[in-house]
Write an enzyme that holds these catalytic residues in place. Structure first.
Site, PDB file in Angstrom:
ATOM      1  N   GLU A  92       8.769 -10.631  -8.631  1.00 56.27           N
ATOM      2  CA  GLU A  92       9.583  -9.523  -9.155  1.00 56.27           C
ATOM      3  C   GLU A  92       8.830  -8.764 -10.240  1.00 56.27           C
ATOM      4  OE1 GLU A  92      11.948  -9.043  -7.229  1.00 56.27           O
ATOM      5  OE2 GLU A  92      11.988 -11.052  -6.367  1.00 56.27           O
ATOM      6  N   GLU A 114      14.003  -6.754  -8.298  1.00 53.62           N
ATOM      7  CA  GLU A 114      13.043  -6.190  -9.249  1.00 53.62           C
ATOM      8  C   GLU A 114      13.518  -4.952 -10.002  1.00 53.62           C
ATOM      9  OE1 GLU A 114      12.716  -6.089  -5.815  1.00 53.62           O
ATOM     10  OE2 GLU A 114      11.801  -4.208  -5.171  1.00 53.62           O
ATOM     11  N   GLY A 170      16.730 -14.090  -3.272  1.00 49.40           N
ATOM     12  CA  GLY A 170      16.027 -14.786  -4.349  1.00 49.40           C
ATOM     13  C   GLY A 170      16.150 -14.083  -5.687  1.00 49.40           C
ATOM     14  N   GLU A 199      19.591  -2.727  -3.990  1.00 41.64           N
ATOM     15  CA  GLU A 199      18.738  -2.680  -2.808  1.00 41.64           C
ATOM     16  C   GLU A 199      19.438  -3.391  -1.654  1.00 41.64           C
ATOM     17  OE1 GLU A 199      14.831  -4.435  -3.136  1.00 41.64           O
ATOM     18  OE2 GLU A 199      14.192  -3.525  -1.263  1.00 41.64           O
TER      19      GLU A 199
HETATM   20  N1  TRP Z   1      13.616  -6.615  -3.215  1.00 43.24           N
HETATM   21  C1  TRP Z   1      13.963  -7.976  -3.441  1.00 43.24           C
HETATM   22  C2  TRP Z   1      12.665  -8.768  -3.443  1.00 43.24           C
HETATM   23  O1  TRP Z   1      12.069  -8.987  -2.456  1.00 43.24           O
HETATM   24  C3  TRP Z   1      14.859  -8.617  -2.476  1.00 43.24           C
HETATM   25  C4  TRP Z   1      16.123  -7.973  -2.052  1.00 43.24           C
HETATM   26  C5  TRP Z   1      16.311  -7.031  -1.128  1.00 43.24           C
HETATM   27  C6  TRP Z   1      17.415  -8.378  -2.390  1.00 43.24           C
HETATM   28  N2  TRP Z   1      17.611  -6.822  -0.857  1.00 43.24           N
HETATM   29  C7  TRP Z   1      18.309  -7.636  -1.619  1.00 43.24           C
HETATM   30  C8  TRP Z   1      17.889  -9.308  -3.268  1.00 43.24           C
HETATM   31  C9  TRP Z   1      19.684  -7.843  -1.684  1.00 43.24           C
HETATM   32  C10 TRP Z   1      19.254  -9.502  -3.332  1.00 43.24           C
HETATM   33  C11 TRP Z   1      20.139  -8.789  -2.542  1.00 43.24           C
HETATM   34  O2  TRP Z   1      12.153  -9.086  -4.453  1.00 43.24           O
HETATM   35 ZN    ZN Z   2      10.103  -8.274  -3.145  1.00 44.04          ZN
END
Ligand code: TRP
Ligand code: ZN
Length: 912
Positions: free
Chosen positions: A296, A262, A259, A119
């Site tokens: 998550e 998921e 952080g 992501e």
């Molecule tokens: N989707 C993740 C969350 O909010 C966070 C996330 C988005 C992320 N982009 C990322 C984590 C890139 C690490 C690197 O739970």
């Molecule tokens: Zn999230």
């Protein structure tokens, strides 16, 4: 040249990718990925090119239905084909170099293991694929690697086959039965400690919960695993949502951009949100782990089962999931407590969340990066994982919860899953589901005005007017909302801002602090709440409500529980604030009143300092404020944790937002003056508070003992701000005898912030030497635990007297710019949380910032872009800060080869 992507340009993808089989031959410098996709053209769309994204990977070969083809074009970061068939199998082979990948997006190496982060757009750094969330497929994954080095080969879903191969290699095959977009793909390969537990879902299914960590860290994963199980049970009970897999894995990694992530069935976590034990993790760390594990896990339904149509809809999953993790934490904190303590615990959580919003999101919404929770455009989506999308997004969900009530909201959620399970949808789809319930509850009304929260940026102000008619014993409340254009909105002349639908929770008190019951039978858009409160629904620019049987001119308790993310403007007389500070039955509003009183005083003194140009000897602090603090210091009815928030001063960041132009040095000084005055006036009470808050017995991160520790450390902090000798000894003792990290770091932090330069005598040495020695001791004691070393860097970053000190720390053998946690601990902490040294009037720290943004950008654009946002508010600063900040920004902007990520941030900062 950066291109801008617009929400209005959305087009569905012209092909289905029903299945994808990935084969990874893992090697640190040359990993081969073979990707076979089952493709079907969408019959209802015109025939068009098949475009696959690919970035920083080497294309090896392409074949269609088993036949190698060269009939494609590789254009920039796109692989373009013009297939003539409507249904076929497409195989693309490519290679990448994980060990050279310092961006931590795509496939990378951390320690001795492989990890992925896809992501938002990292999958294209692994293989050629339509890297967009609305393309959902069934994934089959085969991982092949050296067995001795990588005994564990993990991916999403179920493990279906394992096999030993020649040359000491082995392979594992995984199948994820749920359709998913590629941003939820993950793989992990390495050797780990595992902590696991078989748990039962509500319907009686056995599920295997596992936490993987680096070898030797397995004794620090108990809290994470227990949190995971609590999250699972909570989602069943409160949201009626059950885990849909037989196996759920969490893996901790040291190098991570954010952080946690998921990925379906295989969550990957920054080690900071997994590893904890009492000796090395603080209360805040324990809370953070529980909430991120929850976050998550909750994404499995809100994000994975129902996902986003495009990245403009990011808040669909993030705002909703943050709301869910906030509620989870609140419920966990209130669990097993008597009603009053439970209310305190919930209030503490709410205060914490609101403070985070005010600290990070309010400034964002007033600066060059301001955007609606559903943005209309972006250059780099990685820059839109913002406090607005997450935290304000959660507030927008919370308002829907407030408007519909718990039952109505849950009915809306059921409707949402009923309509959209397995789909990639929009924020509008979510509101539609909620609206179907709202319309049933309120015939003739809808959420059309509410939707403006999704399309407009900026923090609205609600101005409150109160008119009291003594002869009629009637009180009229008039609410007027406004929200001037911000950020990119200012560039759009045709754009007119519309009013918001604002749930505005109020109460009324007598001047002696008794609640006044309010009647709403004859009123529109008003209903009663607990504690004699009323929820008003403001839906137009101005609305009035007249309450009768009000025996005296009331004291207003406004925006209880922060029922909407707005500023309130009401000319409170100081005596009325004092009444609220001491008596408001709504504990959130009571805290708010104390903050308001303190803010006014600090801001008043700031202005005085500016006028007197540094001559501060004559400044005195208003006794009304000191009296409120006296009252709260002695109110033993209140729980310690809540009291620690009541007695804390608003932070410099939150205060700076209310100062125009921003004067960081004067503000810092003013806050210090108020703090020292509260400390010295009530010195003995602070001492007494400190001594009565000792926790004994085994360490537990429950709200009662967390509250006691936080009140104790707050007391120490106040006392050390006036260099109290007795307190210095107590701090030293607390450090030496601490049985947990919260107490140890609390003592060291208070000493470092206030006494690190004190030449005063301590025993047969100086305070300064004693503190320096403790600081050394701390490092030596914990040098093998990277998360504690981060705390050590962060503590010095926030207490350093100047930037030279930071440059020195960068030479420390333990400093590594490449590791985001370390970079954040030293560089981010210094620039964001050391007002006095960062805003040095010679501009040296700004120049340092520019240098470091450029250095970091070459390694990791996502993290660099986040760091570059430190300068967001430069235009609102006073001189000389403003011009010096602008210069630093220009220096970064002019740098050759700056990433797209950082370019977007600095160019917007300079031009909007
Ligand atoms: N989707 C993740 C969350 O909010 C966070 C996330 C988005 C992320 N982009 C990322 C984590 C890139 C690490 C690197 O739970
Ligand atoms: Zn999230």
């Amino acid at each position: 040249m950066s291109t801008t992507i617009y929400r209005k340009d959305y087009q569905p993808y012209p092909y289905h990718i029903e299945k994808v089989s990935l084969h990874f031959s893992l090697d640190v410098t040359r990993t081969v990925v073979t990707n076979t996709m089952t493709v079907t053209r969408k019959a209802d769309m015109p025939r068009s090119a098949l475009i696959l994204n690919g970035e920083d990977i080497q294309l090896e070969s392409v074949s269609i239905d088993g036949q190698t083809t060269t009939d494609y074009t590789l254009q920039g970061e796109q692989l373009i084909l013009h297939p003539t068939q409507d249904h076929f199998e497409l195989t693309v082979t490519s290679t990448c170099n994980p060990s050279a990948n310092s961006t931590l997006m795509g496939l990378y190496v951390s320690g001795n293991s492989f990890f992925t982060q896809c992501e938002a757009e990292g999958f294209r750094r692994i293989t050629f694929y339509p890297d967009r969330p609305d393309v959902m497929s069934e994934f089959f994954v085969t991982l092949e690697a050296d067995k001795a080095k990588y005994p564990y080969l993990l991916s999403n879903g179920n493990l279906i086959h394992t096999q030993d191969l020649d040359n000491g290699r082995h392979q594992c095959q995984w199948h994820d039965p749920f359709l998913k977009p590629c941003y939820l793909f993950a793989l992990v390969a390495g050797d780990f400690d595992i902590r696991e537990k078989t748990s039962k879902t509500r319907s009686g299914r056995d599920v295997l919960l596992q936490v993987y960590s680096d070898k030797g860290n397995g004794d620090q994963t108990l809290w994470a695993l227990d949190s995971l199980e609590r999250a699972m049970f909570w989602d069943e009970q409160r949201f009626n949502l059950e885990l849909d897999l037989d196996r759920f894995m969490v893996v901790a990694v040291r190098d991570f951009n954010m952080g946690a992530m998921e990925n379906k069935g295989l969550n990957i976590f920054n080690a900071a949100y997994v590893l904890a034990d009492p000796e090395t993790a603080t209360d805040a760390n324990f809370e953070g782990i529980e909430s991120v594990i929850g976050h998550e896990y909750f994404h499995n339904w809100t994000g994975n089962r129902v996902t986003c149509r495009d990245w403009f809809q990011l808040s669909l999953k993030e705002g909703l999931t943050v709301f869910r993790d906030q509620e989870f934490s609140a419920d966990m904190m209130a669990r097993n407590l008597p009603p009053q303590a439970a209310l305190s615990a919930r209030t503490v959580k709410r205060i914490d969340d609101v403070t985070r919003l005010r600290t990070a999101q309010f400034p964002e919404d007033a600066g060059p990066m301001a955007h609606p929770i559903r943005p209309d455009s972006y250059q780099e989506i990685g820059n839109f994982y913002t406090a607005t999308v997450y935290e304000k997004g959660a507030e927008v969900i919370r308002m829907q919860h407030t408007l519909l009530g718990e039952q109505g909201f849950q009915a809306g959620m059921q409707e949402y899953f009923h309509r959209h399970d397995g789909q990639a949808v929009t924020c509008d789809d979510f509101v539609n589901a909620m609206e179907s319930v709202y319309c049933r509850q309120h015939p003739g009304k809808d959420l059309s005005v509410f939707r403006h929260w999704y399309s407009q940026a900026g923090t609205p102000t609600v101005q409150v007017q109160m008119d009291y008619d003594e002869t009629k014993q009637a009180c009229t409340i008039t609410l007027t909302q406004s929200c001037p254009k911000v950020g990119v909105e200012k560039l759009r002349q045709d754009f007119d801002k519309k009013p918001y639908h604002i749930p505005f929770h109020i109460g009324m008190l007598t001047h002696t602090g008794l609640p006044i019951p309010l009647k709403v039978e004859h009123l529109d858009n008003a209903r009663t709440t607990e504690n004699h409160g009323v929820l008003l629904e403001l839906q137009t620019q101005t609305q009035s409500w007249t309450f009768t049987h009000i025996p005296e001119r009331p004291v207003l308790s406004l925006l209880r529980d922060f029922s909407a993310p707005v500023y309130v403007s009401y000319p409170y007389p100081a005596e009325e604030l004092a009444v609220l500070c001491a008596h408001d039955v709504n504990p959130f509003a009571r805290w708010e009143a104390a903050q308001e009183l303190a803010s006014r005083e600090i801001l008043r003194i700031t202005q005085q300092i500016i006028k007197q140009q540094g001559n501060i000897s004559s400044i005195t602090v208003d006794t009304a404020l000191l009296k409120v603090w006296l009252h709260n210091l002695t109110d033993m009815q209140l729980d310690a944790g809540y009291r620690s928030w009541l007695l804390a001063l608003p932070t410099e960041k939150v205060l700076l937002e209310r100062l125009s132009p921003m004067q960081p040095q004067a503000l810092y000084l003013a806050r210090r003056i108020v703090k020292e005055s509260i400390a010295s006036t009530h010195r003995d009470l602070w001492m007494q508070t400190y001594r009565t808050q000792h926790t004994t017995g085994e360490y537990r991160p429950d709200p009662i003992s967390v509250g006691q520790r936080s009140l104790k450390n707050l007391a120490l902090n106040y006392l050390l701000s006036i260099q109290d000798n007795e307190a210095i000894s107590l701090a030293k003792m607390q450090y030496d005898s601490a049985a947990n990290m919260t107490d140890r770091l609390g003592a060291l932090s208070a000493l470092m912030h206030y006494n690190a330069t004190s030449e005063a005598i301590y025993g047969n040495t100086t305070v300064k030497a004693m503190v320096a020695q403790l600081n050394q001791d701390f490092y030596q004691h914990f040098e093998n635990n990277p998360l504690v070393v981060d705390k050590w860097f962060a503590l010095q970053a926030t207490s350093a007297p100047n930037v030279a000190h930071i440059r020195e720390l960068m030479q420390h053998p333990a400093f590594v710019l490449r590791n985001p946690n370390r970079a954040r601990a030293l560089l981010f902490q210094f620039c964001m949380n050391n007002t006095r040294a960062f805003h040095d009037e010679d501009g040296s720290a700004y120049a340092f910032w520019a240098e470091q943004v450029i250095a970091l950008d070459a390694l990791n654009p996502e993290v660099a872009a986040r760091f570059s946002r430190v300068m967001d508010s430069w235009q609102r600063y006073a001189e000389p800060f403003k011009t010096l900040m602008q210069k630093a920004l220009q220096k970064v902007a002019e740098h050759q080869g700056l990433s797209k990520n950082t370019t977007e941030i600095v160019s917007k900062a300079l031009s909007i």
